[in-house]
Structure formats: C-alpha cells, structure tokens
Design a protein around this motif. Structure first.
Motif: not given
Lengths: 632, 632
Positions: B50-60, B464-478
C-alpha cells in the motif's frame, strides 16, 4: 457452609487503582480476581487529566492509542489571568508548559472516568478477566502462622465476600483464600479499616466546586488550561471531551458552609450557584453557557484529606485508599494507577518464583515517598492557587511571577516525568557516570532509534513493554571489527551456565526472564546488523541503530542524549537496577551475578523472607530505575 | 417471476476496487449493494504494497491507523545489488528513497490482501453494509430510453443476479434495477465482457514467480526493499508481515514454458523451483529457509496484460477490470482502490442532487490518463528490471546508475504522491500563482498547523476527510485590525442569499455542502481566534494557525510551503477546483458563482445531461485538485 475457593491475587475495588492492577496481572497471566461493590461500572464520573508519564505507562500495556483517540489533548499551554487596573481579569501571559521536556506525549489527556475505565475493562476481558460485582468483603483474616506466611504455595489471607445481588442466603457468601490481597477500594477503604490501619494526615481549608459546562463565551482561552486569579476568587479551566469545559471554582465559606454546623453543605453547591460564582470571576468576559444555563453537571467538595498508609506483607493498599489530595493538579487518577503499576509486576515476578518475595517491600518504600511528595506539592500549590491575587491594594497577595515559578518548578512532578525515587538501599547512583543522562531513579527516557535491519524508526519505550521481564539494553558503540570480536567474547562468557543470564532464567531460556536489545552506534548506509553476535540478537527486530530514519527527521543522537560513550560497551537494565562491568574488566560477572543473586531467586522461590537490605537492589516501577556502568 | 428490487448503486465484485467503492458509498449514506461470486472473502491472497498516497487516502476514511498497525512498514530504503568482479552479487548502494518528499507516511505498508480487505469489510459493517455472496450477474441491460436515462429518479440498469448457493430455483434469481452499476469484477470482468467493451493493450514477455518465505540467511538487506540484478536473473525483495519476505523472481522461458504448447505452465513454478532459482541469484549469500524449505507458499504468472477501457454513463468499470499490469512496482491494489476512491464521491454527489451528473464523465477522463501513465511506467520499469545487468562481458546490459535513475524518476508516481492530472478543460492552472506550491492537479499536501483555540498540532489532511463535502480553506493572513475588518465584509457578502455558498447549499445551511476551515498566520502567544468572523469559524476547531506547537517541533511555515502570501486573502478549495477572487475585487462573486454554477446544481438535479465542457471544472479525486487565486 459457603463455598470456598483459592486465587493468587484478590483485588478489592475496580476504580483506577484496581483495574490498572487487574489488567497488568491478567496480561501477565497471573491468577487474579477483582470484585467491586457497585453493580455497574461508572458511566461518566469525575474526570481526571491523564498526565504525560501516565500515558507512557498506558502505552507500555498497549492502551495509550485508544486513550489518545477518545480523549481531549491539553497541549500543556497554560494561560494566566490576573486582575488588571480596573480590577477585572486580563491575560498576564500564555506560556507553553515546557517543564516536561522529555515527555514522549507533550500533553495531558482529559476524558471522563467511565471511558478511561472502559479501556482497561476491555483489555481485561481480552485477557479473560471481568470484574465480579456487586460484591464486597465483609471479613478478612491474615494467618499468623509463620510457616504459612513464608510458604510460597500457601494462601494465608482469608476473605469472606458477599454478593449484594444474591437471591438467596445460600449463594450470598463466598470464602476466598488468597496469596495476596490488594485493597483498591477508595478513600473509604473497607480493607484499610478492617486491618485497623491508622491514617496520617491533615485537612486543608480550601473549598472548591467542580462544574462541567458547554460554554458560549468570548473568553479566548476557554480551550486552554487556564489559571485565573481574580478579586472574586480563583478558577482553573480544563478543556474536556468535545465542547465541554471543566471549571474548578474557589468557593468561600459563606458560599457553602452551613453556619449552624460549620460544615460544608453540599446542597449549597448547585450548578447554578457555581455558574453564578464563575460569572463574577470571568468579568469582563461574558459567560452564558450554550442553550441557557443547563451546563452544570456535577459538583464536589474540595475538602482535602492527606494520608499515607503503610501496607502489609500480604495485603497492599493502593490509590485513594492510601492517599487523597485536592483535585486541582489533576493527579488523583495518575497517582492511583501508578501505585498499582508499581505493584503488579512485582506480584507477578514473585508469584512466578523469579524474585524473592521481599521485592514486595519496595512497593511501600517507593509509593510512600511519592505520596508524601504529592501531598507536599498539593499543599503548596493549593495555597498559592487559593491565595488572593497581588494587586495595588493587596501587596501581600500572590503575584503572577510567584505562581508561575511554582507552576514551572512542579511541572516535572505533575507531568510524572520527573518522579524520582531518591538514593536508598535500592537506588545506588554509584555508577551514574556510565549513562549520565539516564538518571538513576527516574523513568527510562523516550528516544527514537531506527531498526538496523529495515531502518524503521522505533520508539525505544515501545520496546520496553510492561511484560514483567527485565530489559537488558546493550550499547556496543560502533561495530568495528575489533568491537565485534569483543562482543563475541562477551557473548561467549554470558552464554555459559554460570552467567547470571543463564543462571536466573530457570528454564535455561534467557528470553523468558530477560529481553535483550542491542543499540549500536553507526550509520544506516553501512550497518550490517548480522555482525552483532546472535546472543545479543535473538531476533532481527532486536538490533537498533542510533541514526536518523530515511526522512532525516526522526531519531539520532541517542548515545549523546543518554550520556553514553560509544567507545565503550555499556549495559543498561530497565526495571531493575544493576551494575554491569565493562567487558574487559575481570570481575564484571562476579558483580553482575552478585546483584542478580539478590534480586532473582536462582531456583523457584528460595524461601519467603530474605531480609530487606539484600533485596534493596530492585526498585523500578516498570522502567523507573535505570542503572548502568562500565569500568567498575 | 423472480423478485425485483431497486438500489441506487450496485457494485459487482468485492476485491480492492469494489470494497473501496462500497465503503465510501456506505460511509456517505448512499443506497448501495455489493455482490461477489466467491463464497467467502480472500483469506490471505496476494499481497500488494500500500503506497504512501494510498495510505493518505485510507486515512481520509479513518482506516489508515489499523492498516499501519497490522501491516509491515517498508521504509522506502532501497538496496541495490549487482554482479561484482567475481560474477557474484554485491551491494552497489543503499539509497533512502527520497522521491516522495511530501509523503505524510514515508513508507509503504505490506500486508496480505485478506487483512487489508478485512479493514474495509469491518468498516462497511459498521455502516450497515455487507457483501452478498456467492452471487453473480448473468444478464445486464441498460435502458435506451432517453427520458429514462436523463431522469435522476429512474433505475435504467437492469441486472439479473444469481445466487450460487441457492437451494431451489425459486430463490436462485433476483432482478436488481439500479441507477448505477460499478463493475469491479477483476481482470476477467463479466460486466466488461457483457457490455462488449473492447480491450486495448499488449502482452509482455517477462515471466515472474512470486515466493513468500521465512528466510534464514546472511543476506544483510533481507528486511529492506532490495533489487538484485544478477547474472542468474533478477529478483526483488519485499519485506512482509512478521518474518515473511516476498520475492519476485525472474524466470526464463526454459524454466516455465511448456515446449509443446509454448505457454507458461504454472505447474512448473513450484515453491521448490522458485527457491532453487533464487538460491542461484543470491550467491554468495546462503539461503536456507527457516525449518527447511517449507517457505514456498504461492506462485503466480508474471505475464502482463495491458488494457484501458472506457466506462459508460451508467455503468463504470474499475480496478483490474480496466487495467492490469505487472506486480513488481506494487501498484495493483493501489490503482484499483484509487479508481473507485475517485468514483465514489462523485456518485454520492450526483445521487444527492448536489452536482450535475456530467461530473461522472470526469471519472473516466482522470483514471484513463492515470492507467495510461501506469502502463507506460510499467513497461519501462519491467524492461529495465528484467534486463541483464551490465558487466565487463555485457556492456549493453542495464547499469546500476541507469536503473537507479529510472527508479528515482518514477518514485513520485509509484508512491502516488506525484500523480498529476494534466491541464485540460477541467484542470485550469491559470491561477496557480496564488498558491504556487499547491500544484493544481495534484493531491493536497500534508501540513501540520496548530489549532488556534488550544494550540494542538493538527495534520491538515485529517481535516479533509472523504465525506463528500467541498472543503473551503480560507487563508486570511495575519489577523490585523484592518484584516479583521475586511474579513467581516467578506463574511457579510458570502452570507447573502445570492452568494454561491448559500445558493448551492440547497437547505440554506452552508455546512451541508461546504466545510469551511480558516488558517491564519500569526503566533500562538497572541492569537485570539475569536477575531475570525463567526461565518469562517463554524466551530472552534475550525480555526488553525500557521505556527509550531508548544514543543516547537511540529508545524509552522505552512504559508511558505504552500506558496501563499500572508498579506493577501486566499481561498483554496479542495476536492473541486475553482477560482475565487480577492475580497477586494468586485467581480469575485460573479466568478465564484459562475464556476460553481457549472459544478453544483442550484436545485436538485437540474437535468441529466449537461455538456462536457461546462462540467469541466471539477476533477479532483478527493483532494487531487486544489486551485486558488486572488486578484483575478
């Protein structure tokens, strides 16, 4: 006639001390029973923080992963609030708690007691043990026959146990004959009272209320461990599972003391009362709980009782049964669990016939010292915590700096990583210089090494599970050709029937009693782990290397961190202290053997009473003692 | 008449592709059934790494922890052996595999297929889904009625399924009407054949044997992934569970080809045969297996078949049913799982009515490209791997350097972390400069931030779990006073009914479809997460901070690592690419809305067929696409 039965260890009480003991003994395959008078386990109950060292201990039984998953991490940031110029609280500082720099888990876990106990109960079940309830002891007798007391095969403790849910007289009573009894039956311990053990201690005057609530507030440190000294009293914030927060709230006499009796009236400590006191403390921050004021869940008196109790040769007292203290430093459950963590492996060793029974005396010796330290700490901390804050009007009050200093001074103690059994007949720091930074009397440091065969990073603590065995860590330094030759000679010596490793293994199989791990210096690019003699490499997983893993981010500098010289051969033993010689010193085996003779019975159970002083060399609580030397 | 039933998704085949799909759909609460013709699950079976990226996928999906606990880590060290001057093998180098520097898990996991499948089957069971077996489809019909095909409530696929263990004719057959069918029924896919889908591909000539063994050897890299080029053939060593090692052993025609038929004769590949070939390859190292030669467990033909197959609008083919390749790069199970990981969330989105059905066309588009890349890689790698080593006599052979270069070039691909869907109608790198190092078309990078409320280190991927939703990441700075004001205005805008977040939420609750996470720049000593407007802070756990944790060892430098300017406000969307405007640009909402209009159906199911080009903006495989911009 009631039915009679026999068991090696009978544990009374299934609280934190009882279940830690029961699980450890069940995992060790020891014959054990545990009874509790409550018909069902605690559903939620008072929470305690599980401190960093206690998490390490749970990990040694394979239980930390679930605890961490289910609990809330308090990341050991501490925020402090004190009165500002306007008398209302303001943040004086937010301090990363760096007082436990060696902690493997740099956080506390908060989780309600029911969930913590479930972790132990599930593990016990896997090992075939369940709590028998509701049952309570009604009579206990210890034989006074010297022969019986000194015989390893006797059952000198007779406990009459009643089933509280018995449907008829016939099935109500059982007589249990036990080799050992552990009284883990709480602050009002029946066992303690039945044995007429006298309490020592005193009561302090601080009164505290505990409130669990789901707050909706603009207080920015509500998810951090926070200490508030206000002119309206003190408060400690402890984040808990989900959105819940626990508050320890200082109460004044007029809040809770019944003026007629002069005693604390628990009825006066309603959630509403606590909420209203806390609202004043938190000014100017607003403090509505979510969905109105339904947050209050539990209250408890903060009266503090301090006591330390001696145990007996066949009956031991543990946990709240032998010491209680105030809840604010979050030590309660930790102290209880570490009591029986200390006791259980000793019981298993003695029952297996590996060790002289006098090893058990070290239980009291070690834990009494700890309990005394805890009580001293508690007293000082409680006084600082409950004191009025220093303000312009009150110059005698407790200043932020004063409190912070105390907080940091005690950090090693509260985290558990700094617990230190002082020099004594069984803690001999004579050879400390061989591994200067592995402090004799403290727990083994966590450290990542890589496995030599596959360069996988491994936490050393994970190789030191609580499995009753002694861990022998060989630090051979660099595997030069000359060193490999020396290791061959050492292996040859230690393979002889006269070697302590062979002599004390009983069945001739070294690995029954001793777990040998080799930790070499060197680099992953050119290590050949097969150069380590087979004797020091019972399996390919047992050879570690002091280098970083392939990402370069984990491991390395272990020799340096432990203060071990890679030019020497060093032996470190965890769970029992001993002196080992440099392989070139002629008398090394004599010394090694000498010490192990005192610790381990060369044949099964060589007689019950070996005098105290010659047993003195074993005192580690599952890794609490490390001792090594070379060039003796 | 056989009984008839309806289901939203019918999955045929419970191998890696089938169970990944079934588990993802079950976790999403989608109406799903899964059938398999085998009466019981694979007990052991062929292992794959099970390759590194697939482990990430399983973690999701919350499954990586168990996988890592039960499996063996291959720490991505690779040792290379080539012929020395005497013609016998010697170590040419031991190279940390640093070709996947961004991997969250810098290792592969090897575990037998039965254990890997059990992880999925247990998770499915928790979500109320079990494999129905032994059952197989015997007939499949897709409606040709345009109305039916374009209606979201229709069940246009009719599958006749037979119970292989039926005791009478009556209970033997069932007719299942499905909205969608997934054919994950392996290399000999019945679904594929029934639909008359033509294979493309070719067969290569390399023949490999697979041997699982518990070796006792003086070969020092037996617990590392090792590639051996010898004059007696090539071999790859893959460490597995416990003490087991898997060997892929090159075989020559004379070893295994039947001279009469010209075909591979599997009977010739006995464990003994493979052991004897491997012994020659490993010279001069000795190679007895532990307890004699009982180690040989399984063999398989290494003949390689390459094919890529288009799927259909209502029926999809996944896993080995649409591509097979040689096992040596350990991609098989990974490719299959990532096929349906890509498909499942799209099915759920469409079935929930959140997205236009044309989203499903991206499945083929994305996975066909990947399968083609895989096959190209496989061909080149197999040829280098099977080639004779370069020696003094054979100057045309494969040199160590040549092989190493190929190995490292392909590392990102084999680890899965470098999988990259190229620019296309749905991968538009126009605004790449807004987060330069979050490569559009690749998976979201792992990165540790601390949670602002309690300074707990958190891996971004875990948010960022695999829960079907879109993840909106806001980076507002300081969070300066000015910036907080700007955020307030932005929140106000986005709260309006006309805002895309509101418009596409169907039930008016933004968090149903969108998971908003705010990641601020700043320092843990003075952050006040309450300054983030409530709109961007739906819960206290949703505000992160780009700083180190209290030990100083985890987290920090996230803005820098992502290439995001903290002086700007940046939005990054994971799982769907889009363009977002800087909050000061007037047309930002137009653009945001424009794009989401194509992706999300503003009301439930706006008609089945939206043309390909206007759906093109969504193509992420659970985090495979990240796009952000500002100042558009």
């Amino acid at each position: 006639m009631p039915p009679e039965s026999r068991v090696d260890v009978l544990i009374v009480g299934a609280g934190p001390a009882g279940i830690m003991c029961a699980n450890a003994l069940a995992m060790a395959g020891t014959d054990v029973r545990i009874i509790d008078k409550r018909p069902i386990k605690v559903a939620a109950g008072q929470a305690d923080g599980i401190q960093p060292r206690t998490i390490e201990v749970l990990q040694s039984y394979g239980l930390a992963e679930r605890l961490i998953r289910e609990g809330t991490r308090c990341t050991r940031v501490c925020a402090f609030y004190n009165p500002g110029r306007d008398g209302r609280i303001e943040c004086t500082g937010r301090v990363p708690d760096v007082t436990a720099p060696t902690a493997r888990y740099p956080f506390e876990i908060t989780l309600h007691q029911g969930a913590i106990e479930a972790i132990f109960l599930d593990s016990m079940k896997e090992h075939g043990l369940q709590v028998e309830r509701p049952r309570q002891p009604v009579e206990i007798q210890i034989s006074e026959d010297v022969d019986e007391l000194s015989s390893p095969s006797s059952y000198p403790v007779k406990v009459t146990v009643e089933r509280l849910d018995a449907i008829d007289e016939e099935s109500k009573t059982e007589i249990i004959h036990a080799k050992f009894v552990v009284g883990a039956d709480g602050a009002h311990s029946w066992i303690r009272k039945a044995l007429g053990i006298v309490m020592e201690g005193e009561q302090t005057d601080y009164i505290w209320g505990v409130l669990d609530t789901v707050p909706e507030t603009n207080f920015p440190d509500i998810r951090n461990r926070t200490v508030i000294h206000s002119e309206n009293g003190s408060c400690m914030v402890i984040p808990r599972e989900g959105d819940t927060v626990r508050l320890y709230i200082q109460l004044s006499d007029k809040d809770v003391v019944d003026p007629l009796t002069g005693r604390v009236d628990k009825n006066k400590m309603s959630p509403q009362k606590l909420l209203s006191v806390s609202k004043k403390i938190f000014q100017p921050y607003n403090w509505p709980t979510r969905k109105g004021s339904s947050g209050g869940q539990s209250t408890s008196s903060g009266s503090v009782l301090h006591l330390v109790i001696p145990s007996r040769d066949r009956v031991f007292i543990a946990g709240d049964a032998c010491h209680t203290h105030s809840p604010k430093a979050g030590q309660g459950m930790n102290a209880s669990m570490n009591d029986t963590h200390n006791l259980a492996w000793k019981l298993s060793q003695v029952l297996r016939g590996w060790t002289s029974p006098s090893l058990l005396k070290t239980y009291e010796h070690e834990r009494r010292k700890y309990a005394q330290d805890l009580i001293n700490f508690d007293k000082e901390f409680a006084s600082l915590f409950s004191g009025k804050p220093r303000t312009a009007e009150n110059e005698d009050g407790v200043s932020h700096e004063e409190f912070l200093r105390a907080f940091q001074t005690f950090g090693g103690f509260t985290s558990g990583t700094g617990v230190h059994y002082l020099p004594s007949a069984i803690v001999d720091p004579k050879h400390q210089q061989c591994a200067e930074k592995l402090v004799i009397g403290q727990r083994m440091l966590p450290q990542i090494f890589v496995r030599a065969a596959d360069i996988r990073p491994m936490e050393l603590q994970d190789l030191l599970p609580s499995d009753v065995r002694f861990k022998v860590l060989l630090f051979p330094g660099y595997l030069t050709k000359a060193r490999v030759g020396e290791l061959g000679l050492l292996a040859e010596e230690l393979s002889k029937p006269s070697s302590f490793l062979k002599k004390y293994s009983h069945d001739g199989n070294v690995s029954t009693v001793f777990d040998i791990i080799t930790i070499a210096a060197g680099s992953k690019e050119d290590i050949n782990y097969l150069h380590v003699p087979q004797f020091f490499r019972p399996h390919w997983t047992k050879v570690l290397l002091d280098d970083t893993d392939v990402t370069g981010s984990k491991g390395g500098h272990g020799y340096e961190r432990f203060g071990i010289d890679p030019k020497q051969i060093t032996l470190v033993v965890v769970r029992t202290g001993w002196i080992c010689g440099d392989h070139r010193s002629l008398d090394r085996h004599w010394r090694l053997g000498q010490l192990f003779r005192f610790i381990l019975a060369p044949s099964r159970w060589s007689g019950f009473l070996i005098s105290w002083w010659c047993m003195v060399d074993d005192r580690s609580a599952q890794g609490y003692l490390v001792r090594s030397c070379r060039k003796v």
